[in-house]
Scaffold this motif. Structure first.
Motif: not given
Ligand SMILES: [Fe+2]
Ligand SMILES: [Fe+2]
Ligand SMILES: [Fe+2]
Lengths: 330, 251
Positions: A2, A61, A91, A94, A170, A174
């Motif tokens: 990410y 995110e 998301e 997050h 998070i 997930e």
């Molecule tokens: Fe996420």
């Protein structure tokens, strides 16, 4: 991942002897597994690096909502619609936790958002790929969230307290994301001929982009060495990619799907799979803005931001009116 | 009795289904992150309520259908939602005004249904009323905040209420289905909810510095299914497309 291609100071890692007392105490605390908190002294490079990394993660995110949001209004059952919507909502959550973590380092969410919208800050390359069939909702959960977990689980032990705590929250969510994705894949792979074809096609399109999420090999990179010394990066890109392939290859076999890599093979001696590298030229093109959906993704975010301006301004104006009315009454 | 009851349950379920779908269209593109999350909450509640109402409708009908069959395999003329909820989102202001105008009625309706002679209906109503209490709180606050915000937000909210007001009256109209429900103590007289609703709307619009439209003309035809707006068909083409394209698949 990410956060891809994060540059640190580029100076190489200093030894403890080369450090001033403050920095040495800081590094020793990290080496001992301690956490750095917002009010603690930290090197400027550490702070800047973290802002970039956490910011990029947060943006991922947020932009990551779009490819899955693309299918919410076409989800095939009420239950699937609810699960997908809940996932995409997570998301957004997050993103929120991560922006909050970044704000402890002295930037605002608005600053970071402006940098995303102008293209100055990046988000993960993976979200520049289109979602074309319902099976892509399976592939994204299974592969993309699966790859994200590989990176995020170790980051729960990262040295920066607010970032580590955001990761703990998070990571809890997930694994649900990955399971719902795998569950969609199972239905599709074991469904009708058309569904199976969609599942295979989704794997074909998402396999290499998922491998790219970890970034190019960074075993030799000074940036990575510094980030690892600071414990804001816990593993090399290659380690994580290998772990991901080792985990995913048997799952693909279980689904009866073929990973689009003829060279993929289990090495009996090492217990690890050998596999083909993704096309890194494509990766750099995507980072430069030339992925299949870069333009659409940034356009969508900019449109939402621009069209939401009057709402944000209206709500702020109202809050101010309320405050001054209250003050006048006191 | 089972046919009017089926109709009635479809009305409740279709309101939740259609509005939940509309709200879910905001996913990922709301004005701020917090609104994105809050809108998703509302949509999720409504999808959950849809499953309950349409699930019960299918059970009452007794033809082997389930909530998904009803949601994804009926055409426009079989939908029984209010015209208000099928109206397109428009800007965020219109979406929130639509939500407020619906929530105010929805909560009163659910509270009345909690006293239903039908235990299953009373139970669904009780669970839903908890969720909708929060929806109404939030939509009222947003209408007030934006109405009493900047000049621009005020103008947009006034235009939203003006645009949507002709769809308010339908909530309080009754027909044979309603008569049948009232006769069995299953559901309230729709007209009985009007006075409380008018008070609520007057209070919120006053706090929002907005004017209640004077003309109470009401479009109708949604809850009876006689004449929906053109918008519903487009929504269904998207919502039902996958199910209808691959009818032999399970998902
Ligand atoms: Fe996420
Ligand atoms: Fe994600
Ligand atoms: Fe996720």
């Amino acid at each position: 991942m990410y956060a891809q291609m994060i540059k640190s100071t580029g100076q190489g890692v200093k030894s403890l002897d080369e450090m001033e007392p403050e920095e040495r105490a800081f590094q020793e605390r990290i080496d001992a597994g301690g956490k750095i908190e917002p009010k603690d002294w930290m090197p400027e490079g550490y702070r800047k690096n973290l802002i970039r990394q956490i910011g990029q993660h947060a943006h991922s995110e947020i932009v990551g909502q779009l490819p899955e949001g693309n299918w919410i209004t076409r989800a095939p059952t009420l239950e699937r619609k609810a699960i997908l919507l809940a996932k995409v909502q997570d998301e957004a959550g997050h993103g929120l936790y991560l922006y909050c973590a970044a704000e402890t380092l002295g930037v605002t969410r608005d600053d970071l958002t402006r940098d995303l919208l102008s293209g100055k800050m990046k988000y993960s390359s993976i979200f520049n790929y289109p979602t074309l069939t319902w099976a892509d909702m399976g592939a994204v959960g299974w592969l993309v969230d699966g790859a994200a977990i590989m990176n995020q689980v170790p980051l729960q032990r990262t040295s920066y307290g607010p970032y580590a705590r955001a990761m703990v929250r998070i990571c809890k969510e997930e694994s649900f994301h990955q399971r719902q994705g795998f569950d969609i894949m199972m239905k599709m792979a074991n469904g009708t001929e058309a569904q199976h074809k969609m599942a295979q096609d989704a794997l074909n399109r998402f396999w290499f982009p998922s491998l790219m999420m970890f970034g190019p090999s960074d075993a030799e990179s000074v940036h990575s060495a510094q980030s690892m010394a600071w414990k804001i990066k816990m593993n090399t890109n290659d380690e994580l990619r290998q772990k991901f392939v080792d985990q995913t290859a048997p799952q693909a076999a279980y689904l009866g799907l073929t990973i689009p890599d003829d060279t993929l093979k289990l090495n009996e001696e090492t217990g690890h799979y050998t596999f083909a590298e993704p096309d890194w030229e494509e990766f750099f093109d995507v980072l430069k803005g030339n992925g299949p959906c870069n333009t659409e993704r940034l356009e969508a975010r900019n449109k939402a931001w621009d069209e939401g301006r009057w709402v944000r301004e209206g709500l702020i104006a109202h809050a101010e009116k309320k405050r001054s009315r209250k003050m006048a009454a006191e | 009795m089972s046919q009017p009851l089926f109709e009635y349950l479809c009305r409740m379920g279709d309101n939740a289904l259609v509005l939940g779908h509309r709200v879910s269209e905001w996913c990922g593109v709301a004005p701020v992150l917090e609104e994105d999350i809050a809108l998703a909450n509302v949509a999720l509640d409504l999808i959950g309520q849809t499953q309950l109402w349409l699930g019960l409708a299918a059970e009452v009908e007794g033809k082997g259908r389930d909530a998904d069959n009803l949601a994804f395999h009926r055409d426009v003329w079989d939908f029984r939602n209010l015209l208000l909820v099928e109206q397109p989102n428009g800007d965020f202001g219109r979406t929130m005004m639509r939500q407020f105008l619906f929530d105010g009625w929805h909560l009163a309706q659910l509270q009345a249904l909690m006293d239903s002679s039908n235990d299953q209906i009373a139970a669904i109503a009780e669970k839903s009323a908890k969720e909708v209490t929060y929806h109404l709180e939030r939509s009222s606050d947003t209408v007030i905040g934006l109405g009493d915000g900047t000049e621009e937000s005020h103008r947009r909210m006034q235009s939203a209420v003006d645009r949507l007001w002709p769809y308010v009256g339908e909530m309080f109209l009754s027909d044979d289905v309603d008569q049948e429900m009232m006769a069995h103590g299953i559901a309230p007289d729709p007209a009985s909810l009007r006075a409380g609703y008018d008070t609520l709307v007057a209070d919120v619009l006053a706090a929002a510095t907005l004017k209640r439209p004077e003309d109470d003309f009401a479009h109708k035809g949604g809850k009876t299914g006689v004449r929906h707006t053109e918008h519903l068909g487009h929504m269904l083409t998207q919502m039902q497309w996958l199910q209808r394209s691959y009818p032999d698949a399970t998902w």
